[in-house]
Design an enzyme around this catalytic site. Structure first.
Site, PDB file in Angstrom:
ATOM      1  N   ALA A 135       1.042   3.049   7.316  1.00 51.45           N
ATOM      2  CA  ALA A 135       1.261   4.452   7.648  1.00 51.45           C
ATOM      3  C   ALA A 135      -0.054   5.123   8.031  1.00 51.45           C
ATOM      4  O   ALA A 135      -0.075   6.265   8.450  1.00 51.45           O
ATOM      5  CB  ALA A 135       1.904   5.181   6.480  1.00 51.45           C
ATOM      6  N   ASN A 182       0.826  -1.200   0.000  1.00 48.28           N
ATOM      7  CA  ASN A 182       0.000   0.000   0.000  1.00 48.28           C
ATOM      8  C   ASN A 182       0.862   1.253   0.000  1.00 48.28           C
ATOM      9  O   ASN A 182       0.961   1.945  -1.008  1.00 48.28           O
ATOM     10  CB  ASN A 182      -0.948  -0.031   1.205  1.00 48.28           C
ATOM     11  N   ASP A 183       1.523   1.508   1.116  1.00 48.18           N
ATOM     12  CA  ASP A 183       2.265   2.763   1.234  1.00 48.18           C
ATOM     13  C   ASP A 183       3.379   2.896   0.193  1.00 48.18           C
ATOM     14  O   ASP A 183       3.672   3.991  -0.261  1.00 48.18           O
ATOM     15  CB  ASP A 183       2.865   2.884   2.638  1.00 48.18           C
ATOM     16  N   VAL A 184       3.967   1.779  -0.219  1.00 47.22           N
ATOM     17  CA  VAL A 184       5.096   1.856  -1.149  1.00 47.22           C
ATOM     18  C   VAL A 184       4.651   2.166  -2.573  1.00 47.22           C
ATOM     19  O   VAL A 184       5.473   2.386  -3.449  1.00 47.22           O
ATOM     20  CB  VAL A 184       5.950   0.561  -1.151  1.00 47.22           C
ATOM     21  N   VAL A 185       3.332   2.171  -2.827  1.00 46.25           N
ATOM     22  CA  VAL A 185       2.841   2.553  -4.147  1.00 46.25           C
ATOM     23  C   VAL A 185       1.917   3.768  -4.043  1.00 46.25           C
ATOM     24  O   VAL A 185       1.134   4.033  -4.935  1.00 46.25           O
ATOM     25  CB  VAL A 185       2.087   1.395  -4.847  1.00 46.25           C
TER      26      VAL A 185
END
Lengths: 471, 97
Positions: free
Chosen positions: A437, A396-399
């Site tokens: 996050a 999620n957060d990394v994209v």
């Protein structure tokens, strides 16, 4: 004579630690490096037990107890380390680190008790300083690691008292002042001060880690790891023991650098991690449910299967969701299936995908994915433009494009995988819940994104059977 | 204080050197290996166990003996658990074909 042999053993052990750490830095030799350092540790331990002599020439006694303790630790450590799931690896490392910190802490306590029974006023200030340093650092590392372990295993929630940073700094100052008074003050309360410092250090360790967001735990564990190294070095100083000093300082210095490198991989500074209060519940709720343009588009497994079967190039982006669902084997099956169709399949690995750097590599390697298929972020980012389908599995957060577009976002500035450049993005997630996050992801609302809801393992299994059904 | 430093001057040299060696060793490691590396380093600082063995081998009182026993157990957990976990991670990095 015996002492001389022991010194040689310590020398050999020190070399194995240095060379072992060097070898650990290269995929081809890493395993050898680990075994080498382990060998050094074993000879250092047995050398100490049988050859160590005190200043008066006496050998160590209580050997029965020592062996009993070694046996207990070995059996428990071995079983736990063998049984732990690959997904739970980060918290395991944290737990073992805490054990080392506690060991250093106990050494300081016993040594102090011993000195207190003789006469504290004759002890050199430098000697006392070493003991207290080992106590403080060991206790902080122990308490902090236990909290970090609790956070990663989901037992401890992120918590922040008001003005947490002020409280922490104040507490640290109190610890330092008390230690100073204790060492130099020559008061009648040395013993009381010692235990006060001990208690406050434990509290500090808890408060230090408690407000730091779960997503930053790897950095914290790495930092605590180097703390324990320094605590071990204090022990080395105390006993004039060079192998402890070498091992401890080596880990302290390498661990600190590793911490900084990991921060850089997330494009954040260490200070920012420690006081940033990243990923706390407050941010997530404040952002609330999305107010992005566009709507969520859901896709069925069969539609996703068609999309992928007729693609030329597919990139899979694995995240923690894949780890939790234990979907690493089925994702490998999917890869093989697509490759059999002549499709180019790769994995895009974000440096902090999962809960630790390299976490995804370990998991995918476990299911036999060849590691030249795992492409690191910088290398893979230009490739998304020529990719037909990106399959995001539990990441999620990394994209999250907010890292590039929204200066108010807590992850702003973190490098991300540019999946939105691909022709189609399929996102597999259990629900619309925010990532670690705690922030919304605009990617999910983009027109070329479609959502494949469900547990990663189930969803991918379904996807695989749908692709097979297409024949 | 000065005498303390000069008495232990060798140790101070070692500390400085090891700081640089540690930095050199980690300099250019691919992020893939960060987790095993952290885990391996974690096992190496388990060397603190040597101190606990020395303490326990000289313990006279029951209290010291109990604390020492605990310290050795915890140190062993750090060493054994650390190396075994690291090995398990690295086992998976074998080149496939």
């Amino acid at each position: 004579m015996e002492n001389q042999i022991l010194q040689i053993i310590y020398l050999i052990a020190s070399v194995t630690f240095i060379a072992g750490l060097k070898f650990l830095g290269n995929p081809a030799t890493a395993r050898k490096g680990n075994l080498m350092a382990a060998f050094g540790m074993v000879i250092a331990i047995f050398g100490t037990i049988f050859l160590y002599t005190t200043e008066t020439g006496a050998h160590l006694h209580n050997l029965g107890f020592i062996f009993a303790a070694l046996a207990v630790g070995t059996i428990v450590g071995w079983i736990v380390a063998k049984k732990v799931q690959m997904t739970a690896m980060p918290e395991m490392v944290s737990l073992f680190n805490g054990m080392g910190g506690a060991c250093a802490m106990l050494i300081s306590i016993i040594e102090f008790k011993h000195l207190a029974e003789i006469d504290l006023s004759t002890v050199a200030a430098g000697h006392l300083l070493t003991i207290v340093l080992g106590l403080i650092i060991g206790s902080v590392s122990f308490a902090g690691s236990i909290i970090a372990w609790g956070k990663l295993s989901g037992n401890v929630k992120d918590k922040s008292l008001g003005m947490q940073q002020l409280i922490n700094i104040g507490l640290l100052l109190v610890i330092l002042v008390l230690s100073g008074v204790m060492i130099l003050g020559n008061t009648a309360y040395t013993v009381e001060l010692f235990y006060a410092v001990f208690a406050l250090s434990l509290i500090y360790g808890v408060l230090f880690v408690l407000p730091i967001g779960g997503a930053d735990m790897p950095v914290v564990i790495s930092l605590l790891n180097s703390f324990t190294g320094v605590a071990a070095a204090c022990g080395g100083f105390l006993y004039d023991n060079k192998v402890m000093l070498v091992g401890g300082i080596l880990v302290g210095s390498a661990g600190t650098l590793l911490t900084i490198v990991m921060c850089k991989a997330m494009n954040r500074s260490l200070v920012n991690v420690l006081i940033g209060n990243f990923g706390g519940g407050a941010t997530g709720e404040a952002m609330g449910s999305a107010n992005f343009d566009g709507t969520i588009k859901e896709v069925t497994a069969s539609d996703a299967a068609i999309l992928m079967k007729y693609a030329k190039k597919v990139i899979i982006v694995p995240g923690y969701g894949l780890a939790v669902a234990q979907a690493q084997h089925i994702v490998h099956d999917l890869e093989l299936l697509l490759e059999a169709e002549g499709i180019d399949v790769k994995y895009a690995i974000h440096p902090v995908a999962g809960r630790m750097p390299g976490h995804m590599n370990v998991l995918l390697a476990e299911s036999n994915v060849s590691y030249d298929k795992l492409i690191e972020m910088e290398e893979v980012n230009p490739e998304f433009a020529t990719t037909d389908v990106v399959l995001v599995v539990g990441a999620n957060d990394v994209v999250n494009p907010a890292a590039k577009t929204d200066p108010n976002s807590p992850i702003y500035g973190m490098p991300i995988l540019d999946v939105e450049n691909a022709a189609n993005v399929i996102v597999n997630k259990r629900s619309m819940k925010a990532g670690y996050a705690g922030i919304e992801n605009e990617l999910f609302y983009k027109p070329k994104t479609s959502m494949l809801f469900g547990d990663a393992k189930k969803a991918l299994t379904q996807l695989v059977s749908e692709i097979k059904a297409l024949g | 204080m000065l005498t303390f430093i000069t008495q232990h001057i060798e140790m101070f040299y070692l500390i400085i050197l090891m700081i640089f060696v540690g930095i050199e060793l980690i300099g250019h490691v691919p992020s893939v290996l960060h987790t095993p590396l952290m885990s391996g380093a974690n096992a190496i600082h388990g060397v603190v166990i040597i101190g606990s063995i020395i303490v326990m081998g000289q313990a006279e009182h029951v209290a010291s003996l109990i604390l020492g026993f605990l310290a050795v157990v915890l140190g062993t957990l750090n060493v054994v658990g650390g190396f075994v976990v690291t090995d398990r991670m690295l086992e998976m990095f074998k080149k496939k074909k």
